[in-house]
Design an enzyme around this catalytic site. Sequence first.
Site, PDB file in Angstrom:
ATOM      1  N   GLU A 155      -6.769   5.931   7.543  1.00 50.79           N
ATOM      2  CA  GLU A 155      -7.129   4.936   8.558  1.00 50.79           C
ATOM      3  C   GLU A 155      -8.396   5.226   9.370  1.00 50.79           C
ATOM      4  O   GLU A 155      -8.348   5.397  10.592  1.00 50.79           O
ATOM      5  CB  GLU A 155      -5.939   4.722   9.500  1.00 50.79           C
ATOM      6  CG  GLU A 155      -4.736   4.157   8.776  1.00 50.79           C
ATOM      7  CD  GLU A 155      -3.587   3.759   9.675  1.00 50.79           C
ATOM      8  OE1 GLU A 155      -3.649   4.020  10.899  1.00 50.79           O
ATOM      9  OE2 GLU A 155      -2.623   3.167   9.165  1.00 50.79           O
ATOM     10  N   GLU A 265       0.307   2.606   2.853  1.00 53.43           N
ATOM     11  CA  GLU A 265       1.088   2.669   4.096  1.00 53.43           C
ATOM     12  C   GLU A 265       1.385   1.275   4.622  1.00 53.43           C
ATOM     13  O   GLU A 265       0.488   0.489   4.915  1.00 53.43           O
ATOM     14  CB  GLU A 265       0.350   3.470   5.171  1.00 53.43           C
ATOM     15  CG  GLU A 265       1.167   3.664   6.452  1.00 53.43           C
ATOM     16  CD  GLU A 265       0.474   4.561   7.468  1.00 53.43           C
ATOM     17  OE1 GLU A 265      -0.164   5.556   7.048  1.00 53.43           O
ATOM     18  OE2 GLU A 265       0.554   4.264   8.674  1.00 53.43           O
TER      19      GLU A 265
END
Length: 491
Positions: A155, A265
Amino acid sequence: MLFHNFVLLGLAPIALAKVQYLGVAIAGGDFGCQIDGTCPLSSVQLAGDGPDQMKHFVGDLGMNMMRLPISWQFLVNNQLGGDLDANNMGKYDKMVQSCLSTGAHCMIDIHNFARWNGGVIGQGGPTDDQFVSLWTQLATKYAANDKVAFEIMNEPHDLDINIWAQTCQKVVNAIRQAGATSQMILLPGTNFDSAATLVSSGSAAALMRIQNPDGTTDNLVLDIHKYLDEDNSGTHKECVTDNVEDFKTVANFLRASGRKGLVSESGASSAASCLKAFCSQNNFINANSDVFAGFVGWAAGSFDASYVLGLTPTKQNGKLVDNQLMMQCIMAPWKNFSNSTIGTPQKPSVQQPTSLSSSSTMVLPPSLVTPTGDMVTIPLLTAAPTVVSKFSTRPIGSDTEMFITTPVSEMTTMTRLFSATGAPPEMPSPTFHPYAINPLGSSSLQTTLPKASGTPGTPGAGPVASGAAAAAGKAAACGLVFIGTLVAMLL
């Protein structure tokens, strides 16, 4: 059994799909990491029962990919640009080896948000060379095992995507040159790698320009994340979107580019809103497996049962047992999209079985169906380990076929008899009407209720197959269990 009595006529085969990889994150190595890339070593909690969880996920559920988050700081013992720390890396490698021993693919996830203690990699913080050094060492260590996947970074956010893509290109070169030439490498975009902005932010286009040193793009996969709550943070209990439109945008981009992505995810709570939305999202991802290579749920590992997005199994009677979210929204969509053949009916068939055995019948209680007008929605219960009635629950074998009937109108007669006798009743001459199902993306089955005259309603539109055809197609073609995809009305 009951299904074998159905006669199939005029059926055209349709191949269903599912993602190649399905798994879960074994969290703990990432504990304490903040979005500014600070990751205190004291917060790391590698799951002590992680090996047992992974054996369960792979051996009992059939998953084939585990994601193993870890912080950059932990691996080098807080020495930026330094060598892998023998002690800390040894602890992490023990988890990796436990994963590999299951036969699953094992994803190394550097969980630093493209940062080290506040500084963006290659953009004022750690240098590209320092980051490349980390990945050179990791790739060298695991170069001989093609089941190790490399997730360059968890991320990234608030950075220049074109500069970041250049950093990722250097990492890819280093991994391949270290001898890891066949392993999957996941390429993450900015804005927390969100599916909602991967295309619009320019991340996808910039990352898809990355190549292997030989000029190919083999095993270079777009990394994709997405949550379903109000701010895409994965911190709220309620889900406000099913993300289908966002994943549709990404799917269209990948399809046009001739490339693939992997959802490494995504997670949700077990709230009713999430059981609906998360299932819908994951059905869509599986239905578009031509461009989505896999799905990894967040998260198990060191999270306990109180964690809002928890997928950690609990131990009951000496066995690990998964929660409803895992079974209904992660496993069910994947198991449902098996590589089998079903039929598309030209005309629904009607059968009159003389009896139903306890091993072939599931009676759904009214609490599990949602009537809306003349429609009834039944959640997919493909992983249900029990035969369910309104009054009792009894175990069945995992290799047992199940027949689903809907408890609408006066279906209580059947459940009363089930409760009184411990087995479904003998039925002298009932009439069952198979109804159509939609195999392409629904998280529940919908069928039209019969009219007052007793005439079956019209199956819904779209690509459909009769429940009977689906059951017999699977049984005949693959010898597999038909689970949770036959809807019938008892009149």
